[in-house]
Scaffold this motif. Sequence first.
Motif, PDB file in Angstrom:
ATOM      1  N   PHE A 128       0.803  -1.217   0.000  1.00  0.00           N
ATOM      2  CA  PHE A 128       0.000   0.000   0.000  1.00  0.00           C
ATOM      3  C   PHE A 128       0.844   1.279   0.000  1.00  0.00           C
ATOM      4  O   PHE A 128       0.482   2.263  -0.642  1.00  0.00           O
ATOM      5  CB  PHE A 128      -0.963  -0.009   1.198  1.00  0.00           C
ATOM      6  N   LYS A 129       1.929   1.258   0.728  1.00  0.00           N
ATOM      7  CA  LYS A 129       2.760   2.463   0.808  1.00  0.00           C
ATOM      8  C   LYS A 129       3.315   2.830  -0.567  1.00  0.00           C
ATOM      9  O   LYS A 129       3.288   4.005  -0.982  1.00  0.00           O
ATOM     10  CB  LYS A 129       3.892   2.254   1.806  1.00  0.00           C
ATOM     11  N   LYS A 130       3.828   1.845  -1.296  1.00  0.00           N
ATOM     12  CA  LYS A 130       4.342   2.092  -2.647  1.00  0.00           C
ATOM     13  C   LYS A 130       3.210   2.447  -3.601  1.00  0.00           C
ATOM     14  O   LYS A 130       3.367   3.306  -4.485  1.00  0.00           O
ATOM     15  CB  LYS A 130       5.097   0.871  -3.155  1.00  0.00           C
ATOM     16  N   ALA A 131       2.067   1.772  -3.448  1.00  0.00           N
ATOM     17  CA  ALA A 131       0.922   2.032  -4.331  1.00  0.00           C
ATOM     18  C   ALA A 131       0.451   3.469  -4.191  1.00  0.00           C
ATOM     19  O   ALA A 131       0.098   4.129  -5.191  1.00  0.00           O
ATOM     20  CB  ALA A 131      -0.213   1.064  -4.007  1.00  0.00           C
ATOM     21  N   GLN A 152      -8.763  -0.932   1.028  1.00  0.00           N
ATOM     22  CA  GLN A 152      -8.584  -0.505   2.415  1.00  0.00           C
ATOM     23  C   GLN A 152      -9.852  -0.655   3.239  1.00  0.00           C
ATOM     24  O   GLN A 152      -9.830  -0.488   4.454  1.00  0.00           O
ATOM     25  CB  GLN A 152      -8.136   0.958   2.454  1.00  0.00           C
ATOM     26  N   GLY A 153     -10.968  -0.947   2.588  1.00  0.00           N
ATOM     27  CA  GLY A 153     -12.240  -1.054   3.303  1.00  0.00           C
ATOM     28  C   GLY A 153     -12.965   0.267   3.426  1.00  0.00           C
ATOM     29  O   GLY A 153     -13.963   0.362   4.155  1.00  0.00           O
ATOM     30  N   ASN A 154     -12.499   1.323   2.725  1.00  0.00           N
ATOM     31  CA  ASN A 154     -13.190   2.623   2.717  1.00  0.00           C
ATOM     32  C   ASN A 154     -14.228   2.613   1.593  1.00  0.00           C
ATOM     33  O   ASN A 154     -14.046   3.203   0.532  1.00  0.00           O
ATOM     34  CB  ASN A 154     -12.185   3.769   2.507  1.00  0.00           C
ATOM     35  N   PHE A 155     -15.345   1.931   1.827  1.00  0.00           N
ATOM     36  CA  PHE A 155     -16.298   1.677   0.759  1.00  0.00           C
ATOM     37  C   PHE A 155     -17.021   2.940   0.294  1.00  0.00           C
ATOM     38  O   PHE A 155     -17.329   3.079  -0.892  1.00  0.00           O
ATOM     39  CB  PHE A 155     -17.297   0.610   1.198  1.00  0.00           C
ATOM     40  N   LYS A 156     -17.282   3.858   1.200  1.00  0.00           N
ATOM     41  CA  LYS A 156     -17.935   5.107   0.800  1.00  0.00           C
ATOM     42  C   LYS A 156     -17.041   5.904  -0.144  1.00  0.00           C
ATOM     43  O   LYS A 156     -17.499   6.450  -1.161  1.00  0.00           O
ATOM     44  CB  LYS A 156     -18.286   5.942   2.034  1.00  0.00           C
ATOM     45  N   GLN A 157     -15.749   5.985   0.189  1.00  0.00           N
ATOM     46  CA  GLN A 157     -14.797   6.677  -0.686  1.00  0.00           C
ATOM     47  C   GLN A 157     -14.679   5.954  -2.030  1.00  0.00           C
ATOM     48  O   GLN A 157     -14.608   6.591  -3.095  1.00  0.00           O
ATOM     49  CB  GLN A 157     -13.426   6.754  -0.025  1.00  0.00           C
ATOM     50  N   LEU A 206      -3.242   0.150   9.181  1.00  0.00           N
ATOM     51  CA  LEU A 206      -3.679   1.390   8.547  1.00  0.00           C
ATOM     52  C   LEU A 206      -4.470   1.132   7.271  1.00  0.00           C
ATOM     53  O   LEU A 206      -5.282   1.962   6.871  1.00  0.00           O
ATOM     54  CB  LEU A 206      -2.467   2.274   8.231  1.00  0.00           C
ATOM     55  N   ALA A 207      -4.217  -0.021   6.645  1.00  0.00           N
ATOM     56  CA  ALA A 207      -4.810  -0.268   5.334  1.00  0.00           C
ATOM     57  C   ALA A 207      -5.780  -1.441   5.293  1.00  0.00           C
ATOM     58  O   ALA A 207      -6.755  -1.415   4.561  1.00  0.00           O
ATOM     59  CB  ALA A 207      -3.697  -0.498   4.311  1.00  0.00           C
ATOM     60  N   ASP A 208      -5.524  -2.486   6.093  1.00  0.00           N
ATOM     61  CA  ASP A 208      -6.322  -3.709   6.003  1.00  0.00           C
ATOM     62  C   ASP A 208      -7.411  -3.768   7.077  1.00  0.00           C
ATOM     63  O   ASP A 208      -7.588  -4.787   7.735  1.00  0.00           O
ATOM     64  CB  ASP A 208      -5.406  -4.937   6.141  1.00  0.00           C
ATOM     65  N   LYS A 209      -8.141  -2.690   7.246  1.00  0.00           N
ATOM     66  CA  LYS A 209      -9.122  -2.640   8.335  1.00  0.00           C
ATOM     67  C   LYS A 209     -10.254  -3.649   8.134  1.00  0.00           C
ATOM     68  O   LYS A 209     -10.759  -4.228   9.101  1.00  0.00           O
ATOM     69  CB  LYS A 209      -9.674  -1.222   8.470  1.00  0.00           C
ATOM     70  N   ALA A 210     -10.678  -3.850   6.882  1.00  0.00           N
ATOM     71  CA  ALA A 210     -11.751  -4.810   6.626  1.00  0.00           C
ATOM     72  C   ALA A 210     -11.318  -6.218   7.039  1.00  0.00           C
ATOM     73  O   ALA A 210     -12.102  -6.976   7.625  1.00  0.00           O
ATOM     74  CB  ALA A 210     -12.132  -4.782   5.146  1.00  0.00           C
ATOM     75  N   PHE A 211     -10.059  -6.566   6.783  1.00  0.00           N
ATOM     76  CA  PHE A 211      -9.557  -7.875   7.177  1.00  0.00           C
ATOM     77  C   PHE A 211      -9.311  -7.943   8.679  1.00  0.00           C
ATOM     78  O   PHE A 211      -9.495  -8.985   9.308  1.00  0.00           O
ATOM     79  CB  PHE A 211      -8.272  -8.203   6.418  1.00  0.00           C
ATOM     80  N   GLU A 212      -8.895  -6.842   9.262  1.00  0.00           N
ATOM     81  CA  GLU A 212      -8.671  -6.830  10.710  1.00  0.00           C
ATOM     82  C   GLU A 212      -9.977  -7.066  11.451  1.00  0.00           C
ATOM     83  O   GLU A 212     -10.000  -7.719  12.500  1.00  0.00           O
ATOM     84  CB  GLU A 212      -8.049  -5.496  11.139  1.00  0.00           C
ATOM     85  N   ILE A 213     -11.073  -6.570  10.909  1.00  0.00           N
ATOM     86  CA  ILE A 213     -12.385  -6.798  11.516  1.00  0.00           C
ATOM     87  C   ILE A 213     -12.688  -8.297  11.548  1.00  0.00           C
ATOM     88  O   ILE A 213     -13.139  -8.833  12.569  1.00  0.00           O
ATOM     89  CB  ILE A 213     -13.479  -6.037  10.738  1.00  0.00           C
ATOM     90  N   ARG A 214     -12.437  -8.981  10.446  1.00  0.00           N
ATOM     91  CA  ARG A 214     -12.685 -10.424  10.396  1.00  0.00           C
ATOM     92  C   ARG A 214     -11.787 -11.160  11.385  1.00  0.00           C
ATOM     93  O   ARG A 214     -12.233 -12.089  12.071  1.00  0.00           O
ATOM     94  CB  ARG A 214     -12.426 -10.942   8.982  1.00  0.00           C
ATOM     95  N   LEU A 215     -10.533 -10.753  11.437  1.00  0.00           N
ATOM     96  CA  LEU A 215      -9.575 -11.390  12.339  1.00  0.00           C
ATOM     97  C   LEU A 215     -10.017 -11.237  13.799  1.00  0.00           C
ATOM     98  O   LEU A 215     -10.031 -12.203  14.564  1.00  0.00           O
ATOM     99  CB  LEU A 215      -8.190 -10.783  12.116  1.00  0.00           C
TER     100      LEU A 215
END
Length: 595
Positions: free
Chosen positions: A83-86, A117-122, A297-306
């Motif tokens: 994500f940082k490079k992207a 990143q899980g920012n679906f509204k954006q 900072l970036a994988d919040k959607a996956f962190e929720i599942r975890l």
Amino acid sequence: MINMAKTINDLRQGKYQKIIAHMRSAKTCSLEDQVALIGAHCFLGQMEQAFELWRVHETSLHGDNRIYAQFFLGIALTRISKFKKARVFLKANLLEAVSPSALSFAYQGAGFYSYFQGNFKQAIGWSQKALHQSLKAKENYIEFLAMDLLGHTVVQTGRRFEGLRLMKEANRLALLNGNNNFSAAFNNAQLIYEAEIGLRAPTIMTELQEALNHPKLADSYTHSNLILELSRQMTLRGQFEKAKTLLNFEASAIYSFGNKRQEMMLQLRLAEISYHQGEFHLMNHLLQSAKKTVDRLADKAFEIRLLGLWLKIPQDISMSSGGPEKERLLAISKEHSSLINRQILFRQGLATDPKTPIGEDPIHDLFCLAKTYPELAQEKCLTLGHLGIYRHVAGLFPGNEFLKVMDNGESFIAGSKEEIYHIKVSLSLQQLKLLQGLTYTNATKEYLIETVWGYAYDPLRHDSLIHNAIGKLRKILGPVASWIVTTDTGWLWNKKIQLLIDLPEFSSPQTSAKEGRDNENYSTFFPDDLNFRQLKALKTAPQDSGWSVGAYKKSFSISTMTAFRDLTHLHQKGLVIRTGKGRACRYLLRKEAQL
């Protein structure tokens, strides 16, 4: 020199290998050709080659060509969670893009990054901007990509059928543009979503398998996504060991591709299987490993599942009270939670009802049904084939091995650690009594003969009887036959296996051991091979009119042929008298057979 329009057209149609082959044979190439080559390497996951080309031509690329190259690199890096490079490439596009075509690429890249990143509204906002600019520039390539991204994001926010409709439209546009690769990827993504929410439960496993075996499936990313969903479907159906084997086989491909999101999903899938098998230490290990992969900072959607899975681990194993994990879960769920995650939080009492319409998500409907009508939910599990969640809806502890008799002995469900089976074989009353007898600590042959059959045990007369009965019972139990353990003095039911039998209110006549010794021929009137329907029919038969095939069929909700067979069997055993023919045929109860 390779024709520029031809090379770019090949890229838009997903002919990546063709571009690479042509470029290798070309003596000279334009900057536009180099951009197409960068894109081809990016979509094939060949990041080393793509970055080497970028380093060589970076200072030479300007305007729209630079935007396109940075778009391909940014998208590819996002897919593998770099994500940082992207961000460097995608942010540069937003600052540098001027023309409608360049803006469509810049907005699409920002939307793709936001989605991951899980920012679906954006993501919705960016994809709508990308769609607008693509129509303005007549940029068909970005039009179908933006439409697909919009569909994905709308699905995640809860408007599932609207999102699936947008994805179908994206597929149509991709085919019009001649991009069969993207069309196939869109089709497979749609199939995975439909599987996730439980649509077409009877056929979805076959559809996933057919998609995997499709000869034109060359995209390793899509292949792994299909495997991950197929393993989830296996887990949902109680095929835990098969799902684990499938994931372990695919693991090397997932790790070699370098996609961190798929790596996390692999670990979460294996952790979910470990939960169902009651292997909480292994589950904890897998989640600890996944936690190290997560970019907070970036994988919040996956962190929720975890975190959601983490809260299922017993506290003495996870070495945590669950408080910090729960607080973190609720905090990030406010902005980055998909509908599925909100549904799970609601079922755990951690969020308000997301108000999913009944029928839109059959699996969520089933979990909600279990809260108020557990018995109905258990029946629904069997109807849909969702045996993997049977323990949950039946209130059984994860990993507990059990055998439960269903439908008054017409079928049973057996839950082992490896798999949960629903076996539709009738068990007679005598066989159920034998099962119960085997649970007794000292279930000797003598005990079983006297308790189950009511006879005084005689080795010469009864050893073959009980051997045959045990053999038949083991044959019926099939994959869990080993749960009947042979001992020095007879047989025992495996004490680790929970046996759940609800005997009906009626039972066959009991005889004392003395009566059995004096007259073992009473079973002429009450054979051991009668099923529960037949036993109930003997008790409830109308005194004057007896049973007709139609009345018997209606009373027990069975087919005409099954009703005919049951009544014919009773007649052959001498328990009923058959009178009349055709529609006037009746089966009258003999006085000796009244219960």
